[in-house]
Design a protein around this motif. Structure first.
Motif, mmCIF file in Angstrom:
data_model
loop_
_atom_site.group_PDB
_atom_site.id
_atom_site.type_symbol
_atom_site.label_atom_id
_atom_site.label_comp_id
_atom_site.label_asym_id
_atom_site.label_seq_id
_atom_site.Cartn_x
_atom_site.Cartn_y
_atom_site.Cartn_z
ATOM 1 N N ILE A 130 0.840 -1.205 0.000
ATOM 2 C CA ILE A 130 0.000 0.000 0.000
ATOM 3 C C ILE A 130 0.874 1.254 0.000
ATOM 4 C CG2 ILE A 130 -1.595 1.337 1.454
ATOM 5 C CD1 ILE A 130 -2.995 -1.323 2.132
ATOM 6 N N GLY A 131 1.937 1.254 0.788
ATOM 7 C CA GLY A 131 2.826 2.414 0.866
ATOM 8 C C GLY A 131 3.537 2.705 -0.442
ATOM 9 N N VAL A 132 4.050 1.682 -1.090
ATOM 10 C CA VAL A 132 4.791 1.888 -2.345
ATOM 11 C C VAL A 132 3.865 2.384 -3.449
ATOM 12 C CG1 VAL A 132 5.973 0.657 -4.221
ATOM 13 C CG2 VAL A 132 6.688 0.298 -1.846
ATOM 14 N N PHE A 133 2.686 1.819 -3.566
ATOM 15 C CA PHE A 133 1.767 2.264 -4.626
ATOM 16 C C PHE A 133 1.266 3.685 -4.369
ATOM 17 C CE2 PHE A 133 0.692 -0.978 -7.820
ATOM 18 C CZ PHE A 133 1.551 -1.976 -7.403
ATOM 19 N N ASP A 134 1.113 4.040 -3.107
ATOM 20 C CA ASP A 134 0.708 5.400 -2.775
ATOM 21 C C ASP A 134 1.829 6.375 -3.140
ATOM 22 O OD1 ASP A 134 -0.622 7.587 -1.800
ATOM 23 O OD2 ASP A 134 -0.306 7.121 0.301
ATOM 24 N N THR A 135 3.052 6.038 -2.740
ATOM 25 C CA THR A 135 4.188 6.934 -2.972
ATOM 26 C C THR A 135 4.526 7.056 -4.458
ATOM 27 O OG1 THR A 135 5.110 6.321 -0.828
ATOM 28 C CG2 THR A 135 6.625 7.332 -2.414
ATOM 29 N N MET A 136 4.590 5.926 -5.129
ATOM 30 C CA MET A 136 5.075 5.918 -6.510
ATOM 31 C C MET A 136 4.010 6.283 -7.527
ATOM 32 S SD MET A 136 8.242 5.290 -6.439
ATOM 33 C CE MET A 136 8.549 4.944 -8.156
ATOM 34 N N LEU A 137 2.760 5.907 -7.251
ATOM 35 C CA LEU A 137 1.714 6.048 -8.271
ATOM 36 C C LEU A 137 0.509 6.858 -7.797
ATOM 37 C CD1 LEU A 137 2.018 2.323 -9.216
ATOM 38 C CD2 LEU A 137 2.282 4.129 -10.889
ATOM 39 N N SER A 138 0.560 7.323 -6.554
ATOM 40 C CA SER A 138 -0.597 8.017 -5.964
ATOM 41 C C SER A 138 -1.859 7.171 -6.097
ATOM 42 C CB SER A 138 -0.815 9.393 -6.616
ATOM 43 O OG SER A 138 0.312 10.205 -6.408
ATOM 44 N N LEU A 139 -1.689 5.860 -5.970
ATOM 45 C CA LEU A 139 -2.822 4.944 -6.016
ATOM 46 C C LEU A 139 -3.087 4.421 -4.606
ATOM 47 C CD1 LEU A 139 -2.100 2.788 -9.213
ATOM 48 C CD2 LEU A 139 -4.017 4.366 -8.881
ATOM 49 N N GLN A 140 -4.329 4.548 -4.173
ATOM 50 C CA GLN A 140 -4.690 4.064 -2.843
ATOM 51 C C GLN A 140 -5.271 2.659 -2.988
ATOM 52 O OE1 GLN A 140 -5.349 7.628 -3.507
ATOM 53 N NE2 GLN A 140 -3.308 7.642 -2.579
ATOM 54 N N LEU A 141 -4.449 1.670 -2.740
ATOM 55 C CA LEU A 141 -4.886 0.276 -2.856
ATOM 56 C C LEU A 141 -5.708 -0.128 -1.637
ATOM 57 C CD1 LEU A 141 -2.929 0.273 -5.199
ATOM 58 C CD2 LEU A 141 -1.944 -1.858 -4.352
#
Lengths: 168, 159
Positions: free
Chosen positions: B13-24
């Motif tokens: 969740i942290g990596v996708f938020d940081t890298m892609l601004s995607l909230q999984l």
């Protein structure tokens, strides 16, 4: 600590050639497999693996992944050599023998590299199955591949190591 | 090994938020013997670790999901899942998730060296834990994607 040279991939290839026949003859009581001369056209950035593959990572001065790639038929024949009866190629027994052999091959190569002064640690093997899988190695510099005739039909089994070297 | 399962969730969740601004959104979770049969995956990014913790994280995407994530990251739709920009992004995401996971396990005393990423493509890639003592499976809903991201972590802790 060993200074890694450009010859390190050659050293890995030599060690695969030393380790693999011994592992197979010891574990399966088969004649030591014979290496098959070949020239791979695949690159480290895109290469094929087998229908059943053991994969194990290693870190340290030499870091990367070793694949032991065999066919379904070879996996069943190897498991049959241990069990006395040939199991289904998709069975647990086939996966176990591929995993165990992968661990022994990687362990043998790692021990030889450590004896040369390389600092390394090894992970645990997983099994990757599927038809026509292609692999792309990232942040790696070399690919070492050796083929051996394995099993009653003389099919080629492959050991592939991708990785990079570091003097850190 | 709840902390491993929690660390996998937080790292992804942290990596996708940081890298892609995607909230999984975390969906399914299973461990050990409850590990479900693997799904067919179009592309799998993986990174191993070796040391006090030995294991590999595998992140499985459908072709469509992988291409949509790459488009979001580089601003252009890839021509296919086998394009270098796709394998680069999928490898890098696996690398970052494994790095975050390693940081979290290190804080518990289990450090490991990361192995360079491996990306696999094919129909029906099936990954087996091969008896690893720790087997974590998690899926995540990705915004605007029809299929979830599936993440597996197979590992062994060394005392």
């Amino acid at each position: 600590m060993q200074t890694v040279t450009i010859d390190t991939p050659d050293l890995i290839g030599t060690f695969i050639g030393e380790v693999f026949p011994g592992v197979i003859s010891t574990m399966l009581s088969w004649a030591a497999p014979v290496g098959i001369p070949f020239q791979s056209k695949d690159s480290v950035h895109s290469f094929s693996i087998g229908s059943i593959n053991g994969a194990i990572g290693f870190g340290g001065q030499v870091t990367g992944t070793l694949f032991f790639a065999v066919s379904l038929d070879q996996a069943a024949e190897m498991a049959g050599a241990l069990l006395g009866e040939r199991p289904d190629p998709e069975s647990r027994e086939c996966l176990d023998i591929v995993g165990e052999l992968t661990n022994m091959i990687a362990g043998g190569v790692k021990t030889r590299l450590q004896n040369q002064g390389f600092s390394m640690v090894m992970s645990i093997p997983n099994i990757i199955r599927g038809p026509q899988i292609r692999v792309a190695g990232k942040d790696v510099e070399f690919k070492v591949e050796r083929e051996f005739s394995l099993g009653s039909r003389g099919e080629a089994a492959r050991i592939i190591v991708i990785g990079r070297v570091s003097n850190d | 090994m709840q902390f491993i399962s929690d660390s996998v969730r937080e790292a992804v969740i942290g990596v996708f938020d940081t890298m892609l601004s995607l909230q999984l959104e975390a969906l399914e979770v299973a461990e050990g013997a409850a590990l479900p049969a693997p799904r067919n995956g179009g592309i799998v990014g993986s990174v191993g670790m070796a040391g006090k913790i030995n294991g590999t994280v595998y992140m499985s995407y459908s072709d469509q999901l992988a291409c949509s994530i790459v488009e979001k990251m580089i601003g252009e739709a890839p021509k296919g899942v086998d394009q270098p920009e796709v394998t680069d992004v999928i490898g890098e995401l696996a690398n970052m998730v494994a790095g975050d996971l390693k940081r979290r396990t290190s804080e518990k005393g289990y450090n490991g060296l990361l192995v360079p990423p491996v990306v696999m493509l094919g129909n029906g890639i099936n990954i087996d834990a091969n008896g690893a003592p720790i087997s974590v499976y998690r899926t995540f809903r990705v915004p605007n994607a029809a299929e979830p991201l599936a993440v597996r972590f197979f590992a062994k802790l060394n005392a």
